[in-house]
Design a protein around this motif. Structure first.
Motif, PDB file in Angstrom:
ATOM      1  N   THR A   1       0.806  -1.217   0.000  1.00  0.00           N
ATOM      2  CA  THR A   1       0.000   0.000   0.000  1.00  0.00           C
ATOM      3  C   THR A   1       0.840   1.270   0.000  1.00  0.00           C
ATOM      4  O   THR A   1       0.306   2.360  -0.165  1.00  0.00           O
TER       5      THR A   1
ATOM      6  N   THR B   1       6.070   2.878   5.530  1.00  0.00           N
ATOM      7  CA  THR B   1       4.735   3.241   5.063  1.00  0.00           C
ATOM      8  C   THR B   1       4.652   4.760   4.972  1.00  0.00           C
ATOM      9  O   THR B   1       5.306   5.469   5.730  1.00  0.00           O
TER      10      THR B   1
ATOM     11  N   PRO C   1      -5.349   1.288   7.298  1.00  0.00           N
ATOM     12  CA  PRO C   1      -4.322   0.256   7.442  1.00  0.00           C
ATOM     13  C   PRO C   1      -3.303   0.273   6.305  1.00  0.00           C
ATOM     14  O   PRO C   1      -3.517   0.920   5.289  1.00  0.00           O
ATOM     15  N   GLN C   2      -2.209  -0.445   6.519  1.00  0.00           N
ATOM     16  CA  GLN C   2      -1.170  -0.620   5.506  1.00  0.00           C
ATOM     17  C   GLN C   2      -0.937  -2.115   5.328  1.00  0.00           C
ATOM     18  O   GLN C   2      -0.865  -2.843   6.314  1.00  0.00           O
ATOM     19  N   SER C   3      -0.821  -2.549   4.097  1.00  0.00           N
ATOM     20  CA  SER C   3      -0.643  -3.983   3.838  1.00  0.00           C
ATOM     21  C   SER C   3       0.484  -4.268   2.867  1.00  0.00           C
ATOM     22  O   SER C   3       0.800  -3.444   2.010  1.00  0.00           O
TER      23      SER C   3
ATOM     24  N   GLU D   1      -3.146 -12.713  14.785  1.00  0.00           N
ATOM     25  CA  GLU D   1      -3.090 -11.276  14.993  1.00  0.00           C
ATOM     26  C   GLU D   1      -2.144 -11.036  16.162  1.00  0.00           C
ATOM     27  O   GLU D   1      -2.187 -11.769  17.143  1.00  0.00           O
TER      28      GLU D   1
ATOM     29  N   LYS E   1      -0.236 -12.274   3.698  1.00  0.00           N
ATOM     30  CA  LYS E   1      -0.574 -10.845   3.717  1.00  0.00           C
ATOM     31  C   LYS E   1      -0.374 -10.314   5.131  1.00  0.00           C
ATOM     32  O   LYS E   1      -0.887 -10.886   6.096  1.00  0.00           O
TER      33      LYS E   1
ATOM     34  N   THR F   1      -0.931  -7.047   7.519  1.00  0.00           N
ATOM     35  CA  THR F   1      -1.650  -5.775   7.590  1.00  0.00           C
ATOM     36  C   THR F   1      -1.382  -5.090   8.918  1.00  0.00           C
ATOM     37  O   THR F   1      -1.599  -5.664   9.987  1.00  0.00           O
TER      38      THR F   1
ATOM     39  N   SER G   1      -2.744  -2.680  11.298  1.00  0.00           N
ATOM     40  CA  SER G   1      -4.052  -2.053  11.495  1.00  0.00           C
ATOM     41  C   SER G   1      -3.993  -0.913  12.504  1.00  0.00           C
ATOM     42  O   SER G   1      -4.836  -0.023  12.480  1.00  0.00           O
TER      43      SER G   1
END
Ligand SMILES: Nc1nc2c(ncn2[C@@H]2O[C@H](COP(=O)(O)OP(=O)(O)OP(=O)(O)O)[C@@H](O)[C@H]2O)c(=O)[nH]1
Ligand SMILES: [Mg+2]
Lengths: 136, 186
Positions: free
Chosen positions: A17, A39, A44-46, A88, A115, A117, A119
């Protein structure tokens, strides 16, 4: 196995992202400790790491900065879609050291894509230094 | 040259001109809403700010929040993970200035941990005669560590300046974070 940069096993970043050309997402796979992915704002960033085929994974190790909450998902499909949550993780805020985490997958864990992420974060910009894997 | 995105809370009492500022900003002065239309909850306006130094770009996600008390709790939910705040008051309305600190404290609660707040104070409606004492404005802005700007959405006066300031502070912070990460791994 942790010592082999994932990039050399054929793994690649298929989606991210954020992309600052000076700190690209591919830095997380290069095994070089002085490079990282940053980032560039908003959550969020993934990032998605794809393997050339389905792989067996025993564990992964991740080193990051300023991350508060990280979600890990996997997909078995040839294309990066239909992800299922694997785990998580929450992290403590740290201003002086990288945040490190090892995630054990147990037996027979397979994935084609992983993946990651972010959050929640402790700052506007976070970094990922490494994502390393131990194959099963 | 970097391209960053950041979430900006635009907050302050009702009718101080938050939505007008956002509209004028996003239309580059083309649109000034003549009739008041109360913002319901929060409206998102996206504006790209180009910085001449290094050719950096910051895309500001402006969360134009209602200043009305009835929407307050719902608005606050949309404030999570903000990066910057803009505190707006009306230079012709003393009460709106008195409430700036209140808005600041409420926004601050949503900035978790040691995340630094980048922000500014805007005295809007500079086309009208001011009823707020300049020394008081300075003292209050200083106490929050924020830069003060005066503008008029109506006359499209100085509207860009505060947002340029935020964008450049945000880029500064980005570069500082990278420097910090490099120090940590050395
Ligand atoms: N004279 C003058 N009037 C302004 C200026 N900016 C806004 N106004 C007027 O002030 C009134 C309120 O403006 P809005 O932008 O809707 O105010 P707001 O802060 O978004 O209000 P809420 O959404 O209710 O919180 C409108 O009638 C505007 O036309 C200005 O710079 N000068
Ligand atoms: Mg409004």
């Amino acid at each position: 196995m942790l010592d082999i940069p994932l990039a050399r096993t054929g793994a690649y970043v298929s989606f991210a992202t954020s992309n600052d050309e000076n700190h690209p997402a591919s830095n997380v796979l290069d095994g070089n400790s002085s490079t990282f992915w940053v980032t560039t704002g908003l959550l969020p960033q993934s990032i998605i790491i794809s393997f050339p085929n389905v792989v067996n994974l025993k564990k992964i190790k991740i080193t990051i900065f300023k991350v508060q909450n990280l979600i890990i998902e996997k997909s078995m499909k040839p294309r990066a879609k239909d992800f299922d949550i694997v785990t998580e993780k929450s992290f403590k805020n740290d201003n002086h050291y990288v945040q490190e985490s090892e995630i054990e997958f147990g037996h027979n864990f397979q994935a084609r894509h992983l993946k990651f992420t972010i959050s929640e974060a402790y700052d506007s910009f976070v970094g990922i230094q490494h994502i390393l894997a131990v194959f099963g | 040259m970097v391209f960053l995105r950041g979430k900006v809370l635009v907050i302050g009492d009702t009718c101080v001109g938050k939505s007008s500022l956002c509209q004028v900003l996003s239309s580059d002065g083309g649109i000034y809403p003549k009739n008041y239309s109360s913002t319901i909850m929060t409206e998102l306006i996206i504006k790209q700010v180009q910085l001449t130094e290094n050719n950096d770009t910051v895309e500001l996600f402006l969360y134009d929040s209602s200043g009305k008390a009835i929407y307050f709790e719902n608005c606050k939910e949309t404030w999570l993970n903000a990066d910057m705040i803009v505190l707006v008051f009306d230079l012709s309305n003393k009460e709106s200035f008195g409430h700036v600190k209140f808005w600041y404290e409420k926004a601050k609660e949503t900035f978790l941990y040691d995340k630094p707040i980048i922000g500014c104070v805007i005295g809007n409606k500079s086309d009208l005669s001011s009823v707020v004492n300049q020394a008081n404005i300075k003292q209050m802005s200083d106490s929050m560590n924020m830069k003060y700007f005066e503008c008029s959405a109506k006359e499209n006066q100085n509207v860009m300046d505060p947002f340029k300031y935020l964008a450049s502070e945000y880029v500064k912070k980005y570069n500082e974070n990278i420097k910090k990460f490099k120090q940590i791994i050395e």
